[in-house]
Design an enzyme around this catalytic site. Structure first.
Site, mmCIF file in Angstrom:
data_model
loop_
_atom_site.group_PDB
_atom_site.id
_atom_site.type_symbol
_atom_site.label_atom_id
_atom_site.label_comp_id
_atom_site.label_asym_id
_atom_site.label_seq_id
_atom_site.Cartn_x
_atom_site.Cartn_y
_atom_site.Cartn_z
ATOM 1 N N THR A 1 -60.127 -17.388 -21.284
ATOM 2 C CA THR A 1 -58.712 -17.659 -21.064
ATOM 3 C C THR A 1 -58.071 -16.620 -20.148
ATOM 4 O OG1 THR A 1 -58.559 -18.805 -23.185
ATOM 5 C CG2 THR A 1 -56.491 -18.044 -22.216
ATOM 6 N N GLU B 1 -52.422 -17.270 -11.810
ATOM 7 C CA GLU B 1 -51.541 -16.327 -11.128
ATOM 8 C C GLU B 1 -51.909 -16.209 -9.654
ATOM 9 O OE1 GLU B 1 -49.577 -12.904 -12.969
ATOM 10 O OE2 GLU B 1 -51.259 -12.945 -14.390
ATOM 11 N N GLY C 1 -46.280 -10.780 -11.815
ATOM 12 C CA GLY C 1 -46.143 -11.729 -12.909
ATOM 13 C C GLY C 1 -45.290 -11.137 -14.005
ATOM 14 N N HIS D 1 -54.851 -23.317 -22.991
ATOM 15 C CA HIS D 1 -56.228 -23.485 -22.504
ATOM 16 C C HIS D 1 -56.832 -24.557 -23.387
ATOM 17 C CE1 HIS D 1 -60.105 -21.224 -21.072
ATOM 18 N NE2 HIS D 1 -60.129 -22.507 -20.782
ATOM 19 N N THR D 2 -57.011 -25.757 -22.838
ATOM 20 C CA THR D 2 -57.286 -26.935 -23.657
ATOM 21 C C THR D 2 -58.720 -27.444 -23.628
ATOM 22 O OG1 THR D 2 -56.501 -28.308 -21.821
ATOM 23 C CG2 THR D 2 -54.897 -27.749 -23.538
#
Length: 128
Positions: free
Chosen positions: A34, A42, A61, A68-69
């Site tokens: 992840t 980013e 950032g 996160h699927t």
């Protein structure tokens, strides 16, 4: 050129062992981590606006809200996309998505701030 809603950027990577959850200490499995997916998102956001940022400035950032699927194995390519959805002064908001060769693996929103690079570094290193 100025930063505008609708600007888009992409970034991609071939997943290597060093990009896995096991390698970056974010889990115990040999699947795309992840934190690596977030970094790629980013990177896509930076790609979307880099040409519009004046010399001497950069972006950092400041906020992420990402899911996160789906897992991605080593050896598969991952591509991230970012699109500017709002510009509020120095704050730029993006939608971000990531895909592997089988489909979408993550999505969310990301914010970056446009900063004077030298002033930012001076303030940061003054902490020492």
């Amino acid at each position: 050129m100025e930063i505008q809603v609708g600007m888009k950027g992409e970034a991609s990577v071939l997943v290597e062992r060093e990009d896995t959850a096991e390698a970056v200490c974010s889990g115990a499995l040999l699947v795309y981590a992840t934190p690596c997916m977030i970094a790629l998102m980013e990177g896509a956001a930076c790609e979307a606006i880099n040409e519009a940022i004046p010399e001497g400035y950069s972006s950092v950032g400041i906020e992420l809200n990402v899911q996160h699927t789906a897992a991605t194995p080593v050896g598969m390519e991952v591509r991230a996309e970012a699109e500017v959805t709002a510009v509020e002064g120095k704050i730029i908001t993006f939608t971000v998505k990531a895909f592997d060769e089988a489909g979408e693996i993550g999505s969310g929103t990301h914010k970056r701030a446009v900063i004077n690079a030298q002033r930012f570094l001076d303030k940061t290193y003054a902490k020492l």
